[in-house]
Structure formats: C-alpha cells, structure tokens
Design a protein around this motif. Structure first.
Motif, PDB file in Angstrom:
ATOM      1  N   ALA A 205     -22.707   7.296   5.181  1.00 13.59           N
ATOM      2  CA  ALA A 205     -22.999   8.508   5.948  1.00 13.59           C
ATOM      3  C   ALA A 205     -24.498   8.771   5.962  1.00 13.59           C
ATOM      4  CB  ALA A 205     -22.257   9.698   5.362  1.00 13.59           C
TER       5      ALA A 205
ATOM      6  N   THR B 295     -24.047  14.179   2.735  1.00  5.15           N
ATOM      7  CA  THR B 295     -24.002  12.808   3.263  1.00  5.15           C
ATOM      8  C   THR B 295     -24.314  11.788   2.182  1.00  5.15           C
ATOM      9  OG1 THR B 295     -26.307  13.053   3.998  1.00  5.15           O
ATOM     10  CG2 THR B 295     -24.575  13.489   5.614  1.00  5.15           C
TER      11      THR B 295
ATOM     12  N   LEU C 131     -19.082  16.881   6.487  1.00  9.62           N
ATOM     13  CA  LEU C 131     -18.368  15.615   6.327  1.00  9.62           C
ATOM     14  C   LEU C 131     -17.097  15.560   7.169  1.00  9.62           C
ATOM     15  CD1 LEU C 131     -18.756  15.021   2.477  1.00  9.62           C
ATOM     16  CD2 LEU C 131     -20.073  14.012   4.341  1.00  9.62           C
TER      17      LEU C 131
END
Length: 315
Positions: free
Chosen positions: A224, A218, A265
């Motif tokens: 993220a 992330t 992801l």
C-alpha cells in the motif's frame, strides 16, 4: 490563498488584492511556499506572507530545513544562481528546471547525454531532453532543461533524474488538498494578520495530522503506497469523529488516527497510472465559462517517452 473581501479593518501587511482584470480588489492574498515530501506529501516546512514579496523570498526561509541526503525538486521560479547557490550551501542536492532563455555553457560531456556546466561557484550537470506525451486526444512534445548538483552520472543517470522531476507535482497536489478538500475553495475569515497566520497554521497542522495518519495506515500493508490513499476519505473520517464527539463522554475511547486509518485502507485507490490534464490560463471570471469556451479540462491516460539531447560543446 485569499482572505475574505469587504473587511472593515485595514488590510495591514497584506495590502490589497489584485487580478488580471483590476488593479485592486477586495480580496488580499498571501503567498505560501512549502517544502513537501514527495513520497508522503507531508509538509516538512512552510513559510508565508504578503504575496508582493514573491515565492523565492519565502523559499529562502525554507533553507533552515534542508540538509545532506535530501534532493530538492525546484520549479523554474527558484532556478536562479543565488537561490541554487544557497541550496548547495546547505549540502542538500537539487534538481531544478531551467527557463528556456538560460544557455549554460558545455564544459564536459557525460556518457548519459548530460553535460557539466557552472552557475557561479556551483558546478552542475545539465540535462536537456525531449519529452513526448501520447494520449487518445493526441500527441504533445516539449523540450526541457534540468540542472542538478548530482554530478555522478553513473549513480544518477539522466533518464532517471528526468523521471524523478515529475514528482515535483506532489507539492501541487498538497496545495490542492488544502485549498479544495479542506477549505472547499472558501477564503480565510480572519480580519487581522495575526488571525490569518493562526488560520494558516491551523490548516497546516490539521493537514499534517491527516498525512501522518495516512502514512501510518498504509505502512501496515507492504503493497500500500501512500499514493493509493484518498485524502478526501481521510478528511471525511476525521470530520465524522469530531462531529460524533468521540472521547468527550466519560468511558469512551478516542481512536481518531485508528478510525482514519481503517477508512483509508477500506477505500484504497488503484495503483497510480500516468495521466495528464491540459493546462489552461485561468482567464474566465466564472469556472462555468469554460463550458462556453469549449476548453478541455479532462484528464487522459498517457504514455511517456524521453529522449536525452546532446547540444554541441561551447567554443
């Protein structure tokens, strides 16, 4: 975290298990107390042992990992004068919820609604607030009292600290990921204390490795947050790599962290929204009994409002 029942050997230091139904059962339990980073849910430190000693005993062992620049969020069970004094002695700041029976004296008021008080030799700020949670199922209001060693009310306003305390639930999510996702609600298998400790350390090590992989993944995307990463996806990706025996055959490439990161992801969850789930006492022997009792176990999207209360100055 129970050990498996029906052991042919003696329970050893764990003793015998118990519940609200029987004085003794065949499933002895351990108490694990962890220091978890709120942002990443990584385990900073952990201590465990027989459940009879209580979580504050193991919490004292975690003092070795506290230091200046750290804010420790504590549940009511840890908000005793000796424990808070010990935390303050490490030069780490604390934010703890107090039980309703504690009535700290009001020594001075601050502009944000908090007030100065004292627990033994430690000066603290007390924040009393009323929190209202509104969902489609209704509205619930509760009174909360927090104590913090952060005395600067300009730098650390009361409303900000109340919102920060909600992050304490990240440790509960970490426990759930270990017990439910990794263990699948199974009990530990070892018949000895040394084997039990080995299993716990193995679980914590595997959990930490997954958390590192999630955070690294992330961190490659500015938007993220680790909260958006699915621990279940990371766990399944790691398990698939092991089943496939990647890197065992010559001329193959071991890419465990990379595989986990790509899977995380590819399945990022939406940004977290405030949700609540009614808490219930775990009385039924079977989880399916909740259906007959008509207990609402759903989670609801919610809106939150915080009102800082100002108690009168003590005479």
């Amino acid at each position: 975290m129970p050990r498996c029942p029906g052991q042919p050997r003696t329970p050893g230091p764990l003793g015998k298990g118990s519940s609200q139904y029987t004085a003794a059962s065949g499933c002895p339990q351990i108490c694990l107390t962890a220091l978890v980073a709120c942002g990443t849910r990584a385990v900073i430190d952990a201590a465990f042992g027989p459940r009879t000693r209580g979580e504050t005993v193991y919490g004292e062992r975690l003092m070795r990992s506290l230091h200046h620049g750290m804010i420790v969020l504590l549940d009511r069970g840890f908000a005793t004068n000796p424990f808070l004094t010990a935390v303050a002695g490490t030069h780490a700041a604390f934010l703890a919820r107090l039980s309703a029976i504690r009535k700290p004296p009001v020594l001075a008021r601050y502009d944000d609604g908090s007030f100065l008080s004292r627990f033994g030799a430690v000066e603290v700020r007390i924040i009393e607030c009323e929190i209202t949670i509104t969902t489609t199922a209704g509205r619930h209001t509760g009174l909360y009292r927090l104590a913090t060693s952060l005395l600067d009310h300009h730098r650390y306003p009361a409303s900000d600290l109340v919102r920060l305390y909600h992050e304490r639930w990240e440790v509960e999510s970490a426990y759930f990921e270990i017990k439910k996702t990794m263990l699948g609600r199974r009990v530990l298998r070892s018949r000895t204390w040394a084997g039990t400790a080995q299993e716990v350390y193995a679980l914590l090590s595997a959990y930490q490795a997954l958390r590192i992989a999630i955070t690294d993944a992330t961190g490659t995307l500015p938007s993220a947050d680790p909260d958006r990463a699915s621990f279940s996806i990371a766990f399944q990706a790691a398990r698939d790599q092991i089943i496939q025996a990647a890197g065992v055959v010559a001329d193959t490439v071991t890419d465990l962290a990379g595989a986990i990161g790509r899977a995380v992801l590819d399945h990022l969850m939406p940004a977290r929204r405030l949700r609540v789930s009614p808490r219930t006492v775990k009385r039924p022997l079977s989880r399916y009994a909740y259906k007959s009792l008509k207990i609402d176990r759903r989670a609801y999207q919610a809106t939150l409002s915080i009102d800082i209360l100002q108690p009168p100055i003590s005479p």
